[in-house]
Scaffold this active site. Sequence first.
Site, PDB file in Angstrom:
ATOM      1  CG  LEU A  48      -1.967  -1.081   1.298  1.00 16.83           C
ATOM      2  CD1 LEU A  48      -2.613  -1.114   2.679  1.00 16.83           C
ATOM      3  CD2 LEU A  48      -3.033  -0.839   0.244  1.00 16.83           C
ATOM      4  CB  VAL A  77       7.114  -1.905   3.972  1.00 17.91           C
ATOM      5  CG1 VAL A  77       6.499  -2.239   2.615  1.00 17.91           C
ATOM      6  CG2 VAL A  77       8.576  -1.525   3.805  1.00 17.91           C
ATOM      7  CB  VAL A  78       1.731   0.070   4.815  1.00 18.52           C
ATOM      8  CG1 VAL A  78       0.340  -0.296   5.320  1.00 18.52           C
ATOM      9  CG2 VAL A  78       2.407   1.020   5.803  1.00 18.52           C
ATOM     10  CG  ASP A  85       5.466  12.526  13.069  1.00 21.86           C
ATOM     11  OD1 ASP A  85       5.703  13.698  12.690  1.00 21.86           O
ATOM     12  OD2 ASP A  85       5.925  11.524  12.485  1.00 21.86           O
TER      13      ASP A  85
HETATM   14  N1  LIG Z   1      -3.693   2.391   7.253  1.00 20.28           N
HETATM   15  C1  LIG Z   1      -3.246   2.553   6.015  1.00 20.28           C
HETATM   16  N2  LIG Z   1      -4.066   2.330   4.974  1.00 20.28           N
HETATM   17  C2  LIG Z   1      -3.625   2.495   3.705  1.00 20.28           C
HETATM   18  N3  LIG Z   1      -2.366   2.903   3.392  1.00 20.28           N
HETATM   19  C3  LIG Z   1      -1.518   3.140   4.394  1.00 20.28           C
HETATM   20  C4  LIG Z   1      -1.908   2.993   5.751  1.00 20.28           C
HETATM   21  N4  LIG Z   1      -0.848   3.315   6.535  1.00 20.28           N
HETATM   22  C5  LIG Z   1       0.139   3.655   5.697  1.00 20.28           C
HETATM   23  N5  LIG Z   1      -0.241   3.550   4.400  1.00 20.28           N
HETATM   24  C6  LIG Z   1       0.558   3.823   3.202  1.00 20.28           C
HETATM   25  O1  LIG Z   1       1.902   3.567   3.510  1.00 20.28           O
HETATM   26  C7  LIG Z   1       2.687   4.731   3.348  1.00 20.28           C
HETATM   27  C8  LIG Z   1       3.760   4.730   4.399  1.00 20.28           C
HETATM   28  O2  LIG Z   1       3.189   4.863   5.696  1.00 20.28           O
HETATM   29  P1  LIG Z   1       3.739   5.961   6.677  1.00 20.28           P
HETATM   30  O3  LIG Z   1       3.854   7.253   5.957  1.00 20.28           O
HETATM   31  O4  LIG Z   1       2.897   5.933   7.878  1.00 20.28           O
HETATM   32  O5  LIG Z   1       5.184   5.407   6.963  1.00 20.28           O
HETATM   33  P2  LIG Z   1       6.217   5.904   8.018  1.00 20.28           P
HETATM   34  O6  LIG Z   1       7.519   5.355   7.574  1.00 20.28           O
HETATM   35  O7  LIG Z   1       5.786   5.549   9.396  1.00 20.28           O
HETATM   36  O8  LIG Z   1       6.047   7.447   7.987  1.00 20.28           O
HETATM   37  P3  LIG Z   1       6.855   8.686   7.484  1.00 20.28           P
HETATM   38  O9  LIG Z   1       7.736   8.288   6.354  1.00 20.28           O
HETATM   39  O10 LIG Z   1       5.729   9.594   7.053  1.00 20.28           O
HETATM   40  O11 LIG Z   1       7.539   9.193   8.680  1.00 20.28           O
HETATM   41  C9  LIG Z   1       1.730   5.882   3.432  1.00 20.28           C
HETATM   42  O12 LIG Z   1       2.166   6.980   2.724  1.00 20.28           O
HETATM   43  C10 LIG Z   1       0.476   5.279   2.823  1.00 20.28           C
HETATM   44  O13 LIG Z   1       0.548   5.394   1.413  1.00 20.28           O
END
Ligand SMILES: Nc1ncnc2c1ncn2[C@@H]1O[C@H](COP(=O)(O)OP(=O)(O)OP(=O)(O)O)[C@@H](O)[C@H]1O
Length: 576
Positions: free
Chosen positions: A79, A86-87, A194
Amino acid sequence: MADHHPEKNGLSSPQEEHTQYPNGISGSATHAEFGGNELSHPRAQGIFHELHSHDYANGRETVIEESPSGRYAKLNTVLGKGAYKVVYKAIDREEGYEVAWNCFQTTKAEFNDLSLEIKILKQVRHPNIINFHDYWYKDAEFIFVTELMTSGTLREYIRKLSLPNMKIVKRWSRQILKGLIYLHSHNPPIIHRDIKCDNIFINGAHGEVKIGDMGTAKMKLGKKYTVIGTPEFMAPEMYEEKGYSEKVDIYAFGMCLLEMVTGEYPYIECENAPQVYKKVTSGIKPESLKRVQNPDILDLIMHCLDPENERYTAQQIMEHRFLAVEPEVVLLTANSAKTQLTLQVVFKGMDKLSVKFVFNVEKDTAEQVVNEMIEEKVLKNQYRQLVTHEINRILRDINKSTSEDESNKEEHKTSWPAQAATPPFQAGASPHIPPQRSHAHVPPLLDRDSPNSTLSQQQIVIDPQIQPSRKNSFSGGHATECTQDSDDEIPVKEYPDNSPIDEFVREAALATNKDPEKANEWSEKLKSQDIMTVGDLRTLKDEDWQGIGLTVFAMRALKNSLRGKKLRSQTSAISL
Ligand SMILES: Nc1ncnc2c1ncn2[C@@H]1O[C@H](COP(=O)(O)OP(=O)(O)OP(=O)(O)O)[C@@H](O)[C@H]1O
């Protein structure tokens, strides 16, 4: 108009938003430059991958892993990828829902350190906060399953819409604030730490907005000394190692609002994180603030960016004139003579928040009743004109409908046999009162109204999400009371004529959740008119009552008690 050129911002696609800051620096790795003690965290080294929102293997989705319980099945669809995690898309086998499977690289020791916060996260439940379902640790990864959001982040959405219109900005802002009010209302408050447009997610189909990335939220157990966050969204006190409060989320919300209305990342003019740091700590606001044209939004953002001790709370921001919801008045019921109306002030978009009251067409005026509501602090003064106007509109409608009923009766007398009477003012009964107004927004508690209700208190329907409720809180600013309907009336003792007025008034006030101070105020007014006993009160004529100087509310409360009835009260409080 705001400068919103992705190229100029150094961002050509949503993917790059995570791999490169507008300042040309890399994600949260910049925290290192402020001496935070999170530097050793693997997250701080930055994991920058090319982003593919749909990473299919052989063109189809397949299960590639299972949770220890077997409930969640991870699919091969990515995602998104952030600086730290990584999601993946996953399936909740029990419920059949799609969920988000988050993989966050960390050591076992760090995972253990976070265990308290993670447990708390599991208990966080709010429609504007991404639900945290389950978690475990495996192969150097903290894995957690959350609610899946379908339409990306607020930041991506701002890009798509170019600049969202004010209606959308208001709607998004209210939802974010509801989430923050909920988090901050915990004891001790939960601080997200954040908040930024990348951490706010959208479900486009319903326009739902939810706060995500709760991984950094920590309980405020005393003051925190950890520098963590995103430089442009970090309040000055976060840079000082003196500790900070939940107000840091308000500062960050102000920056989000700024980004929403200008389409520009705050402090885009800075080339690196130290420049941002220097500006923030010396009180220099982002350049984009100069481009905010709407004075109400500017005022609101300024309240968010104020020094910590002056900064508004989430609730105060919600009540700011830019976000405040305009009320409308709806007619719920009327007696057959259309002289006794049950009306309700409804704040649309504020869930079930409303103020309900009985209006006596022959005795009350809109001005008088609105005045009373303001005096009793169930309505803010800013709504005086609007609510008065709304009540008068309903009265006009009723007048019109009564005269038409009269002329119809005349016609029926001459040309038609008698027809079965339709009870007036039931849902949709009157052609002059739109059906949706008749019972709109009335929760079950209020549906028990009889058309002949003698209810004479303002009522409020509480947003069930806001806890805990306070009792007898008229004195507390915008608090209001909730009183059950007339079918819950319970008899109270009969007062003999020689009962002292103080005692009677005190009990009448108590029955309507007024504090003793209010009772004293009423007593003083009565005694100044030489009304010393209940017997004296009984001899009063209607015109005498008007001369005492009591509010309509007070008169109703006393008259009800005089009739030997009181309303069983249940109270809760909420801010409008
Ligand atoms: N609950 C969710 N549902 C759908 N997509 C999600 C979800 N959580 C995260 N994503 C996707 O995954 C991507 C990465 O998540 P996120 O930005 O939270 O990562 P991070 O490494 O924790 O944060 P950052 O780089 O902003 O500090 C997001 O930009 C989004 O596209």
